[in-house]
Design a protein around this motif. Structure first.
Motif, PDB file in Angstrom:
ATOM      1  N   ILE A 131       0.840  -1.187   0.000  1.00  0.00           N
ATOM      2  CA  ILE A 131       0.000   0.000   0.000  1.00  0.00           C
ATOM      3  C   ILE A 131       0.884   1.249   0.000  1.00  0.00           C
ATOM      4  O   ILE A 131       1.830   1.331   0.783  1.00  0.00           O
ATOM      5  CB  ILE A 131      -0.945  -0.007   1.223  1.00  0.00           C
ATOM      6  CG1 ILE A 131      -1.751  -1.320   1.240  1.00  0.00           C
ATOM      7  CG2 ILE A 131      -1.877   1.214   1.204  1.00  0.00           C
ATOM      8  CD1 ILE A 131      -2.478  -1.599   2.535  1.00  0.00           C
ATOM      9  N   GLY A 165      -5.153  -5.018  13.819  1.00  0.00           N
ATOM     10  CA  GLY A 165      -6.034  -3.872  14.056  1.00  0.00           C
ATOM     11  C   GLY A 165      -5.681  -2.978  15.230  1.00  0.00           C
ATOM     12  O   GLY A 165      -6.225  -1.894  15.361  1.00  0.00           O
ATOM     13  N   HIS A 235     -12.060  -6.926  14.075  1.00  0.00           N
ATOM     14  CA  HIS A 235     -10.829  -7.662  13.758  1.00  0.00           C
ATOM     15  C   HIS A 235     -10.862  -9.120  14.195  1.00  0.00           C
ATOM     16  O   HIS A 235      -9.839  -9.795  14.189  1.00  0.00           O
ATOM     17  CB  HIS A 235      -9.595  -6.947  14.310  1.00  0.00           C
ATOM     18  CG  HIS A 235      -9.504  -5.519  13.818  1.00  0.00           C
ATOM     19  ND1 HIS A 235      -9.357  -5.210  12.492  1.00  0.00           N
ATOM     20  CD2 HIS A 235      -9.606  -4.340  14.469  1.00  0.00           C
ATOM     21  CE1 HIS A 235      -9.352  -3.897  12.356  1.00  0.00           C
ATOM     22  NE2 HIS A 235      -9.512  -3.349  13.522  1.00  0.00           N
ATOM     23  N   GLU A 288       0.045  -8.186   5.813  1.00  0.00           N
ATOM     24  CA  GLU A 288       1.011  -8.772   6.726  1.00  0.00           C
ATOM     25  C   GLU A 288       1.132 -10.265   6.467  1.00  0.00           C
ATOM     26  O   GLU A 288       0.326 -10.840   5.739  1.00  0.00           O
ATOM     27  CB  GLU A 288       0.671  -8.490   8.199  1.00  0.00           C
ATOM     28  CG  GLU A 288      -0.753  -8.744   8.611  1.00  0.00           C
ATOM     29  CD  GLU A 288      -1.089  -8.078   9.963  1.00  0.00           C
ATOM     30  OE1 GLU A 288      -1.251  -8.835  10.923  1.00  0.00           O
ATOM     31  OE2 GLU A 288      -1.211  -6.848  10.054  1.00  0.00           O
TER      32      GLU A 288
HETATM   33  C1  MV4 Z   1      -5.771  -1.143   6.336  1.00  0.00           C
HETATM   34  C2  MV4 Z   1      -7.075  -0.858   5.920  1.00  0.00           C
HETATM   35  C3  MV4 Z   1      -7.249   0.058   4.921  1.00  0.00           C
HETATM   36  N1  MV4 Z   1      -6.181   0.672   4.366  1.00  0.00           N
HETATM   37  N2  MV4 Z   1      -4.742  -0.501   5.757  1.00  0.00           N
HETATM   38  C4  MV4 Z   1      -6.908  -4.154   9.874  1.00  0.00           C
HETATM   39  C5  MV4 Z   1      -6.057  -5.187  10.513  1.00  0.00           C
HETATM   40  C6  MV4 Z   1      -4.671  -4.768  10.243  1.00  0.00           C
HETATM   41  N3  MV4 Z   1      -3.847  -5.897  10.030  1.00  0.00           N
HETATM   42  C7  MV4 Z   1      -4.747  -3.905   9.049  1.00  0.00           C
HETATM   43  N4  MV4 Z   1      -6.130  -3.550   8.879  1.00  0.00           N
HETATM   44  C8  MV4 Z   1      -6.509  -2.683   7.915  1.00  0.00           C
HETATM   45  N5  MV4 Z   1      -5.501  -2.035   7.291  1.00  0.00           N
HETATM   46  C9  MV4 Z   1      -4.966   0.390   4.806  1.00  0.00           C
HETATM   47  N6  MV4 Z   1      -3.935   1.036   4.257  1.00  0.00           N
HETATM   48  C10 MV4 Z   1      -8.126  -1.535   6.538  1.00  0.00           C
HETATM   49  C11 MV4 Z   1      -7.852  -2.434   7.552  1.00  0.00           C
HETATM   50  C12 MV4 Z   1      -9.009  -3.044   8.148  1.00  0.00           C
HETATM   51  C13 MV4 Z   1      -9.299  -4.394   7.969  1.00  0.00           C
HETATM   52  C14 MV4 Z   1      -8.465  -5.234   7.250  1.00  0.00           C
HETATM   53  C15 MV4 Z   1      -8.759  -6.552   7.076  1.00  0.00           C
HETATM   54  C16 MV4 Z   1      -9.907  -7.067   7.642  1.00  0.00           C
HETATM   55  C17 MV4 Z   1     -10.754  -6.273   8.364  1.00  0.00           C
HETATM   56  C18 MV4 Z   1     -10.454  -4.938   8.545  1.00  0.00           C
HETATM   57  C19 MV4 Z   1     -11.328  -4.136   9.284  1.00  0.00           C
HETATM   58  C20 MV4 Z   1     -11.025  -2.826   9.457  1.00  0.00           C
HETATM   59  C21 MV4 Z   1      -9.869  -2.286   8.908  1.00  0.00           C
END
Ligand code: MV4
Length: 448
Positions: A131, A165, A235, A288
């Motif tokens: 990203i 999260g 999460h 990740e």
């Molecule tokens: C993000 C994102 C949007 N844009 N990064 C949530 C867990 C953590 N490992 C990273 N997460 C996110 N990172 C960017 N640049 C949105 C999330 C996110 C999310 C990701 C996967 C599954 C559910 C989620 C719920 C809220 C936010």
């Protein structure tokens, strides 16, 4: 091959590992806390060692106690399961120092993926899409503003020690950077003891799609296709499936190749998962890497018809992979059955299970450590069972899941079964057109 494996875990995953070990002719050692004396993993292992009181810190997280159990039972390998010490680099290192095989990647591989900025830098070098955002750690809110101008709002501030999260803040406009910067820093410091923050463009309404990989000790890494884990709440994943209704043949190929590149970049050994965010244009970005077996590995097992714990044990003992990737032949869905009250904000609801009947029939699998008379402890994770259904198509799989959920009887405690039943009937879920925001808008109908 190993002669005796100590399973440094509890619950369904301890039982899951014991089952495979038995089939492979490997002896097993269970460890357990005083709260788990009546657990099935204790009963089904060849030997069992009580390692302390109910609190995780004094039992399943205590490295000295686990190493003592390894020593007195003469185990030659340790399986960490998921959670607890599964991604603890120090534990992996200590096992190695004692000449005990940690079934999983090396301490160095765990560390390289545990620090999110280091992981991201590694991915950029390996040609895995990441990203857009700040290259590394940000020094100040002022610097965050400068970087944000470049990528454009909204942005997200993330803790380099984070994951899952924690320590994340979304910022929609410049005047809100300062406040969120301070909050992210404080939260990261409190949660991880490391207040390093970086920034990314915020991807709106993404899907969470992950690729299962396996790496051997000889440099081969293969992928076992994707799991869609977009059905999450705060999460916590509640439902996972494979294949993803959103992933096309060409997207699977591209994401599979990226995941293999990710694994090869750190010479990955063991089973692992590369998590991606996928936007509505089907562009995918590395998020990740989980350096462990995951709860939802079962979904992949069902669609490719392979035992992933067996693969994990085999590569840990030096077995060479044939280099073949695997594509789903069927459709599988997993519902996590938790001792939680879905009508009360999913509040944990531990207690005694007075009656328990698990669904059966063709294409139905239940992985669980509980039974009628079992008391769910408040000390640990609230997941009491995984219900996995497989069928030829997604539609048939949903129909089978509904039928299986209707057969599931758990009395004495509240569970997430009613939530899953309503989810299977939801037109949006059925359409396959949902993202990680789905559950935030999902409304549970009145209890009947
Ligand atoms: C993000 C994102 C949007 N844009 N990064 C949530 C867990 C953590 N490992 C990273 N997460 C996110 N990172 C960017 N640049 C949105 C999330 C996110 C999310 C990701 C996967 C599954 C559910 C989620 C719920 C809220 C936010």
């Amino acid at each position: 091959m190993f002669e005796k494996i100590l399973i440094a875990n509890r619950g369904e995953i301890a039982l899951r590992v014991i089952r495979t070990c038995k089939e492979m002719g490997i002896k097993t050692v269970a460890i357990y806390s005083k709260a788990d004396a009546d657990s099935l993993h204790v009963r089904f292992a060849d030997e069992a060692v009580c390692i302390g009181p109910a609190s995780s810190a004094e039992s399943y997280l205590s490295i000295p106690k686990i190493m003592a159990a390894v020593e007195i039972t003469n185990a030659d390998a340790v399986h960490p399961g998921y959670g607890f010490l599964a991604e603890n680099a120090e534990f992996a290192e200590i096992c190695t120092e004692y000449g005990i095989k940690f079934i999983g990647p090396s301490a160095d591989m765990i560390r390289r993926m545990g620090d999110k900025i280091t992981a991201k830098e590694t991915m950029i070098k390996a040609n895995v899409p990441v990203i857009p955002g700040s290259g590394g750690l940000l020094k100040s809110a002022a610097e965050a503003k400068v970087e944000a101008k470049e990528v454009g709002y909204p942005i997200i501030l993330k803790a380099t020690a984070g994951g899952g999260g924690k320590g994340m803040r979304v910022v929609w406009k410049e005047e809100d950077v300062e406040e969120n910067w301070n909050k992210a820093k404080a939260e990261a410091k409190a949660s991880f003891g490391n207040d390093g923050i970086y920034m990314e463009k915020f991807i709106e309404e993404p899907r969470h799609i992950e690729i299962q990989v396996v790496g051997d000790q000889h440099g081969t890494v293969v992928h076992l296709s994707e799991r869609d884990c977009s059905i999450q709440r705060r999460h916590q994943k509640l439902v996972e499936e494979s294949p993803s209704p959103f992933v096309t043949k060409s997207l699977r190929k591209a994401m599979g190749e990226a995941a293999i590149n990710a694994g090869k970049a750190i010479n990955y050994e063991g089973v692992g998962t590369v998590e991606f965010l996928v936007d509505k244009y089907k562009k995918f970005y590395f998020m990740e890497m989980n350096t462990r077996i995951q709860v939802e590995h079962t979904v992949t097992e069902e669609v490719i018809d392979h035992d992933l714990i067996k693969e994990q044990i085999k590569v840990a003992s030096g077995y060479k992979l044939d280099g073949k990737n695997y594509i789903p032949k069927l459709h599988a869905i997993e519902c996590r059955i938790n001792a939680e009250d879905p009508y009360n904000d999913f509040r944990p609801n531990p207690g005694k299970i007075t009656s328990f009947h698990s669904p059966k029939g063709h294409g139905v699998r239940v992985d669980t450590h509980v039974y009628a008379g079992y008391t769910v402890s408040p000390y640990y994770d609230s997941m009491i069972a995984k219900l996995i259904c497989k069928a030829q198509t997604r539609e048939e799989c949903i129909n089978k899941m509904r039928r299986a959920l209707q057969e599931f009887i758990v009395e004495g405690i509240k569970t997430t079964v009613p939530f899953h039943l309503q989810l299977m009937d939801d037109p949006k879920f059925q359409s396959g057109n949902f993202n990680t925001g789905f559950l935030a808008d999902f409304e549970l109908k009145e209890e009947v």
